[in-house]
Design an enzyme around this catalytic site. Structure first.
Site, PDB file in Angstrom:
ATOM      1  CG  ASP A   1      -1.888   1.103   1.205  1.00  0.00           C
ATOM      2  OD1 ASP A   1      -1.329   2.339   0.908  1.00  0.00           O
ATOM      3  OD2 ASP A   1      -3.068   0.835   1.249  1.00  0.00           O
ATOM      4  CG  HIS A   2       1.459   4.209  -3.060  1.00  0.00           C
ATOM      5  ND1 HIS A   2       0.167   4.063  -3.447  1.00  0.00           N
ATOM      6  CD2 HIS A   2       1.497   5.502  -3.472  1.00  0.00           C
ATOM      7  CE1 HIS A   2      -0.499   5.036  -3.989  1.00  0.00           C
ATOM      8  NE2 HIS A   2       0.312   6.126  -3.808  1.00  0.00           N
TER       9      HIS A   2
ATOM     10  CD  GLU B   1      -6.305  10.475  -6.789  1.00  0.00           C
ATOM     11  OE1 GLU B   1      -5.214  10.343  -6.989  1.00  0.00           O
ATOM     12  OE2 GLU B   1      -7.187   9.753  -6.487  1.00  0.00           O
TER      13      GLU B   1
ATOM     14  CG  HIS C   1      -4.203   4.424  -0.695  1.00  0.00           C
ATOM     15  ND1 HIS C   1      -3.319   3.435  -0.801  1.00  0.00           N
ATOM     16  CD2 HIS C   1      -4.569   4.723  -1.990  1.00  0.00           C
ATOM     17  CE1 HIS C   1      -2.984   3.366  -1.996  1.00  0.00           C
ATOM     18  NE2 HIS C   1      -3.647   4.012  -2.855  1.00  0.00           N
TER      19      HIS C   1
HETATM   20  C1  BG6 Z   1      -3.615   4.748  -6.337  1.00  0.00           C
HETATM   21  C2  BG6 Z   1      -4.873   4.779  -6.927  1.00  0.00           C
HETATM   22  O1  BG6 Z   1      -3.736   3.583  -5.263  1.00  0.00           O
HETATM   23  O2  BG6 Z   1      -3.551   5.832  -5.599  1.00  0.00           O
HETATM   24  C3  BG6 Z   1      -5.168   5.937  -7.741  1.00  0.00           C
HETATM   25  O3  BG6 Z   1      -5.205   3.564  -7.611  1.00  0.00           O
HETATM   26  C4  BG6 Z   1      -4.821   7.176  -7.264  1.00  0.00           C
HETATM   27  O4  BG6 Z   1      -6.307   6.058  -8.229  1.00  0.00           O
HETATM   28  C5  BG6 Z   1      -3.596   6.783  -6.354  1.00  0.00           C
HETATM   29  O5  BG6 Z   1      -4.740   8.175  -8.023  1.00  0.00           O
HETATM   30  C6  BG6 Z   1      -2.991   8.302  -5.465  1.00  0.00           C
HETATM   31  O6  BG6 Z   1      -1.847   8.142  -5.034  1.00  0.00           O
HETATM   32  P1  BG6 Z   1      -0.865   9.279  -4.550  1.00  0.00           P
HETATM   33  O7  BG6 Z   1       0.149   8.896  -4.142  1.00  0.00           O
HETATM   34  O8  BG6 Z   1      -0.724  10.298  -5.973  1.00  0.00           O
HETATM   35  O9  BG6 Z   1      -1.884   9.978  -3.530  1.00  0.00           O
END
Ligand code: BG6
Length: 513
Positions: A201-202, A240, A264
């Site tokens: 989960d990044h 976003e 997330h």
């Molecule tokens: C991803 C989602 O896991 O996270 C995307 O699939 C989303 O839809 C993205 O845009 C958002 O990541 P970050 O790091 O740009 O907030």
């Protein structure tokens, strides 16, 4: 090969001071995909440039292409030129490119894995000199099963002192619901032990997210007030400004609840709400997070209609430019009922948080990209100041800005100078940029490094993923059962009116971001 570090700042020095990974081969499935080009390749290059990849590392790409190593290198170079963000340094590139290998093949063909075994054996002989492998599944979930079984069937998942370790990284989405997540876990466990499995989960690799536990538990002043006695409500916003871009077909199946909330947003909530672990290690931290997921008060049946708002963007303005509505995006069905926005009010059935609402919201095509977690404090028992003025003074708020302007802000009331009792909100601010230098490292850099080192603290565990689905599934089931259509909201707005009503009903407000 030692390469001079790209940059010197304390954050990067932090990464560097960690244990260095053992020599290993990183096998990437899906080397033609977006994730590999935008995130993995730049992160691997940076790790290499900073001397953090193990000596004798190799990156083996596997894809359905008739390429040789040279063509693979050209593709990787193209990805770096496009997505690194800094110019590629030729001397760094030469060393990095020397570790790139390619293995062509279909993912569902046993022959591919036999060939991969040969490539790995040869690479090990030539430069890695160990049997350590990290398999990275940067592919759509529909091909997870053949790859996992292909690796297992060819005995490539073996792990032991005599032939080195093997680990597997699985990207999100991890399952489509609880049942599919359980199946995927079962499939992985046929060939790999839980401690060999790294579910990414990044968000957990983001510096600001890792700081939540440090902020709470490495300081004496915050944790004593981190509970229902002092906190009125918690808000988590993951907004976003982009739309679904080229991911229409994926998004149609996922929607915001599966794409963002199940992973997330619930991970952020867990870090805010969890009890202090007995140690900062993979077992203790994840034990506490799972307890949070299990303590989420279930939203079932008509609770969902009251406590969850589903929205979908229509045409509008993004930063002043006209943009299409969700249903006009490529790969999206006209009349689609997929949500691009979710807001919800949840409670945790725990001693610490009983009765404290957690308001969560996430959406695409919001006015800006911002992720913030805020804890709003209760008012003091007696309002001595500012009497006779309109409304109560604004409550204290502790806000963790996860991105883009990373930092932490404490809002409190201060006396307005002069012969007056007026109270005005002011801020105490910590900014990463100011305190530590320019850039925090990419989430993926930290996460790849942790996989290579064998530290799964920042990865989700089987029971955690299943428990998070356990909370989400009944919400989705209710939407389908009653055919809840998402409320339209104009692109560039903060979501449908119902999201405002959700907090308004509780006499609260979303923070203005
Ligand atoms: C991803 C989602 O896991 O996270 C995307 O699939 C989303 O839809 C993205 O845009 C958002 O990541 P970050 O790091 O740009 O907030």
């Amino acid at each position: 090969m030692a390469v001079e570090a790209l940059e010197e700042n304390p954050l990067r020095a932090g990464l560097r001071s960690r244990r260095k990974p053992d020599p290993s081969a990183i096998v990437v499935f899906g080397v033609t995909g977006d994730l590999t080009h935008r995130k993995l390749v730049p992160s691997l290059y940076r790790l290499y440039a900073e001397g953090l990849l193990p000596a004798g590392f190799a990156i083996v790409g596997v894809a359905r292409r008739d390429w040789d190593d040279g063509q693979f290198r050209d593709t990787i170079r193209g990805a770096l030129d496009e997505f690194l963000g800094d110019p590629v340094r030729e001397e760094v590139w030469q060393g990095f490119a020397a570790g790139l290998r390619f293995c062509p093949g279909e993912f569902d063909d046993p022959e591919t894995y036999r060939r991969l075994g040969e490539v790995l054996a040869k690479t090990s002989e030539e430069r890695v000199h160990s049997g350590n492998r990290l398999y990275y599944l940067a592919v759509p979930p529909s091909v997870y099963a053949p790859i996992i079984d292909g690796l297992g069937g060819a005995d490539l998942g073996r792990d032991g002192a005599s032939h080195g370790w093997s680990r597997i990284v699985v990207e999100k989405p991890f399952g489509h619901d609880g049942a599919s997540a359980r199946l995927l876990n079962a499939r992985l466990r046929r060939w790999f032990r839980e401690d060999q499995i790294y579910r990414i989960d990044h968000y957990l690799g983001k510096e600001t997210v890792q700081n939540i536990l440090v902020f709470r538990l490495a300081n004496g002043i915050f944790e004593p007030v981190w509970n229902r006695q002092y906190i009125d409500n918690v808000q988590i916003t993951v907004a976003e400004d982009i739309g679904v871009e080229s991911r229409g077909p994926y998004y149609e199946e996922a929607g915001a609840i599966r794409d963002m909330i199940q992973n997330h947003v619930l991970q952020l909530l867990a870090l805010i709400a969890m009890e202090p672990p007995v140690a900062f290690d993979a077992v203790a931290v994840r034990d506490e997070k799972v307890k949070v997921f299990r303590s989420l008060h279930p939203l079932i049946g008509s609770d969902v209609d009251r406590s969850v708002v589903r929205g979908q963007y229509s045409t509008g303005l993004s930063h002043g430019e006209p943009v299409a509505g969700y249903q006009q995006e490529e790969g999206v069905a006209e009349g689609s009922l997929t949500e691009t926005f979710v807001a919800m009010r949840v409670f945790l059935d725990t001693w610490r948080w009983a009765g404290v609402p957690f308001y969560l919201r996430t959406g695409k095509r919001m006015p800006k990209r911002v992720t913030e977690i805020s804890l709003q404090f209760k008012q003091p028992p007696l309002l001595l100041f500012g009497r006779g003025m309109r409304g109560a003074p604004e409550p204290n708020v502790l806000a963790v800005q996860v991105q883009p302007d990373e930092g932490i802000t404490l809002k409190f009331g201060s006396k307005v100078p002069g012969p007056t009792e007026r109270v005005h909100p002011v801020h105490m601010d910590f900014r990463y940029g100011t305190s530590f230098g320019e850039k925090t490292s990419e989430a993926y850099e930290r996460l790849i490094l942790d996989c290579l080192i064998g530290d799964s603290t920042l990865f989700t565990r089987d029971d955690g993923v299943e428990a998070a689905w356990g909370f989400v599934d009944p919400i989705v089931a209710r939407w389908y059962a009653v055919g809840t259509a998402p409320a339209p909201y104009e692109a560039g707005s903060w979501g449908p009116d119902a999201a405002e009503d959700l907090v308004d009903r509780d006499k609260r407000e979303w923070r203005r971001l």
